[in-house]
Design an enzyme around this catalytic site. Structure first.
Site, PDB file in Angstrom:
ATOM      1  N   GLY A  37      35.031 -19.982  58.500  1.00  0.00           N
ATOM      2  CA  GLY A  37      35.587 -18.911  59.309  1.00  0.00           C
ATOM      3  C   GLY A  37      35.561 -19.165  60.797  1.00  0.00           C
ATOM      4  O   GLY A  37      35.748 -20.281  61.279  1.00  0.00           O
ATOM      5  N   ASP A  84      18.083 -19.411  57.874  1.00  0.00           N
ATOM      6  CA  ASP A  84      18.377 -18.002  57.645  1.00  0.00           C
ATOM      7  C   ASP A  84      18.074 -17.270  58.941  1.00  0.00           C
ATOM      8  O   ASP A  84      16.917 -17.196  59.364  1.00  0.00           O
ATOM      9  CB  ASP A  84      17.500 -17.467  56.507  1.00  0.00           C
ATOM     10  CG  ASP A  84      17.719 -15.983  56.231  1.00  0.00           C
ATOM     11  OD1 ASP A  84      18.455 -15.322  56.995  1.00  0.00           O
ATOM     12  OD2 ASP A  84      17.148 -15.478  55.242  1.00  0.00           O
ATOM     13  N   VAL A  85      19.100 -16.725  59.591  1.00  0.00           N
ATOM     14  CA  VAL A  85      18.896 -16.138  60.916  1.00  0.00           C
ATOM     15  C   VAL A  85      18.059 -14.867  60.880  1.00  0.00           C
ATOM     16  O   VAL A  85      17.612 -14.393  61.928  1.00  0.00           O
ATOM     17  CB  VAL A  85      20.242 -15.848  61.617  1.00  0.00           C
ATOM     18  CG1 VAL A  85      20.988 -17.135  61.908  1.00  0.00           C
ATOM     19  CG2 VAL A  85      21.091 -14.868  60.821  1.00  0.00           C
ATOM     20  N   ASN A 111      27.205 -15.559  65.650  1.00  0.00           N
ATOM     21  CA  ASN A 111      28.382 -15.277  64.843  1.00  0.00           C
ATOM     22  C   ASN A 111      28.027 -14.890  63.410  1.00  0.00           C
ATOM     23  O   ASN A 111      28.812 -14.233  62.732  1.00  0.00           O
ATOM     24  CB  ASN A 111      29.292 -16.521  64.838  1.00  0.00           C
ATOM     25  CG  ASN A 111      30.380 -16.440  63.803  1.00  0.00           C
ATOM     26  OD1 ASN A 111      31.325 -15.663  63.916  1.00  0.00           O
ATOM     27  ND2 ASN A 111      30.258 -17.254  62.750  1.00  0.00           N
ATOM     28  N   TYR A 178      28.716  -2.457  58.537  1.00  0.00           N
ATOM     29  CA  TYR A 178      29.296  -3.416  59.482  1.00  0.00           C
ATOM     30  C   TYR A 178      29.547  -2.750  60.830  1.00  0.00           C
ATOM     31  O   TYR A 178      29.247  -3.319  61.888  1.00  0.00           O
ATOM     32  CB  TYR A 178      30.587  -3.979  58.907  1.00  0.00           C
ATOM     33  CG  TYR A 178      31.216  -5.085  59.707  1.00  0.00           C
ATOM     34  CD1 TYR A 178      30.711  -6.380  59.659  1.00  0.00           C
ATOM     35  CD2 TYR A 178      32.334  -4.853  60.508  1.00  0.00           C
ATOM     36  CE1 TYR A 178      31.295  -7.412  60.388  1.00  0.00           C
ATOM     37  CE2 TYR A 178      32.927  -5.871  61.228  1.00  0.00           C
ATOM     38  CZ  TYR A 178      32.405  -7.150  61.172  1.00  0.00           C
ATOM     39  OH  TYR A 178      32.992  -8.156  61.899  1.00  0.00           O
ATOM     40  N   PRO A 214      38.169 -16.146  55.213  1.00  0.00           N
ATOM     41  CA  PRO A 214      37.867 -15.585  53.895  1.00  0.00           C
ATOM     42  C   PRO A 214      37.309 -14.168  53.965  1.00  0.00           C
ATOM     43  O   PRO A 214      37.607 -13.335  53.102  1.00  0.00           O
ATOM     44  CB  PRO A 214      36.837 -16.574  53.324  1.00  0.00           C
ATOM     45  CG  PRO A 214      37.161 -17.869  53.985  1.00  0.00           C
ATOM     46  CD  PRO A 214      37.588 -17.507  55.373  1.00  0.00           C
ATOM     47  N   MET A 215      36.518 -13.863  55.000  1.00  0.00           N
ATOM     48  CA  MET A 215      35.945 -12.526  55.101  1.00  0.00           C
ATOM     49  C   MET A 215      37.017 -11.478  55.364  1.00  0.00           C
ATOM     50  O   MET A 215      37.055 -10.434  54.708  1.00  0.00           O
ATOM     51  CB  MET A 215      34.881 -12.459  56.185  1.00  0.00           C
ATOM     52  CG  MET A 215      34.121 -11.139  56.188  1.00  0.00           C
ATOM     53  SD  MET A 215      32.841 -11.021  57.460  1.00  0.00           S
ATOM     54  CE  MET A 215      33.833 -10.533  58.871  1.00  0.00           C
TER      55      MET A 215
END
Length: 288
Positions: A37, A84-85, A111, A178, A214-215
């Site tokens: 992405g 893993d953030v 991001n 989101y 894709p998202m």
């Protein structure tokens, strides 16, 4: 994990008229959510401009492939670091590896982030998945900022970009997690920028517009969409930020595909422009 050693940018990658090519040569960027992405586009666009780019993502195999492809396409130096953030130890180890392999980070792009699994109102959302979405954006950004920004402050040089969204500024009934995450990320950016005032470290919100990823294709609201934001527009704004050309916009919201880069370079906003604020109901509003 370095995929390529230092080499000059590939001659086939033009700078698109941007003034940032020379300014970015030899600088170091760290991009989270780099496998696919927008993150993948950013890694390639920044590498083509001469930056050494570290990509972070959870899926190591996919990330390594993406970083190797970018290195081959641009001749730039890339580094794949699986992390893993939302995990503190993972972020600290990843940043340590980036600093060891590439040097001090000049640009951080937050991001990485998930989206609501189902398009349902908030009371029907799975609470664990809902919170996982919020955490991926907010905790992820806070951990990378906590780990990297102190080094930027010591050097008195650095730029932080948090990837925002149109949903940062308006409610959405089907993507509540989101929207909450992206709104919170805007406030985090402004808090960071305010704390950094007086230094040469700055923080920005950049909404990428509707990039074909894709998202976005998985979201019902964009099914059938044919008017996509070219990813290069996102790269151009973030490259200009990295080059120090848009410092006047620190702590404010920019949108690729809508904002004209030359206008941004020439305008110095003030007051509440492009910031999250309550609108007064009238002159008599005590909160106005």
């Amino acid at each position: 994990m370095g995929e390529k050693g230092p080499r000059p940018p590939h001659p086939s990658h033009a700078q698109g008229g941007s003034r940032d090519g020379a300014a970015l040569s030899g600088a170091v960027a760290l991009v989270t959510g780099a496998s696919t992405g927008i993150g993948r586009h950013l890694v390639e666009g920044l590498a083509a401009r001469g930056m050494a780019v570290a990509g972070l993502a959870r899926t190591e195999g996919l990330l390594r492939t993406a970083m190797a492809e970018v290195a081959d396409a641009t001749g730039g130096r890339t580094l794949a670091v699986a992390a893993d953030v939302t995990d503190r130890a993972s972020v600290e180890a990843a940043v340590g590896e980036v600093r060891e392999q590439l040097g001090p980070v000049d640009l951080l792009v937050n991001n990485a982030g998930l989206i609501d699994e189902y398009e349902v109102p908030v009371w029907e959302a799975d609470p664990d998945q809902w919170w996982e979405v919020v955490s991926s954006h907010i905790r992820g950004a806070q951990l990378t900022i906590r780990t990297l920004v102190p080094w930027m402050v010591l050097r008195n040089r650095g730029r932080v970009v948090n990837i925002a969204s149109g949903m940062s500024t308006r409610a959405n009934p089907d993507y509540s997690a989101y929207a909450v995450a992206k709104t919170g990320l805007m406030r985090l950016t402004e808090s960071l920028a305010t704390a950094l005032e007086g230094s040469d470290v700055h923080a920005f919100d950049v909404a990428p517009g509707v990039v074909d990823t894709p998202m976005t294709r998985s979201m019902h609201m964009w099914q059938g969409n044919t008017s996509w934001t070219p990813p290069e527009r996102v790269v151009e704004i973030i490259a200009a930020i990295a080059a120090g050309e848009l410092d006047a916009w620190s702590g404010r919201f920019l949108r690729a595909g809508a904002d004209d880069l030359e206008t941004l370079r020439s305008v110095a906003p003030d007051g509440a422009a492009r910031r999250l604020r309550l609108r007064p109901y009238g002159d008599a509003d005590p909160l106005g």
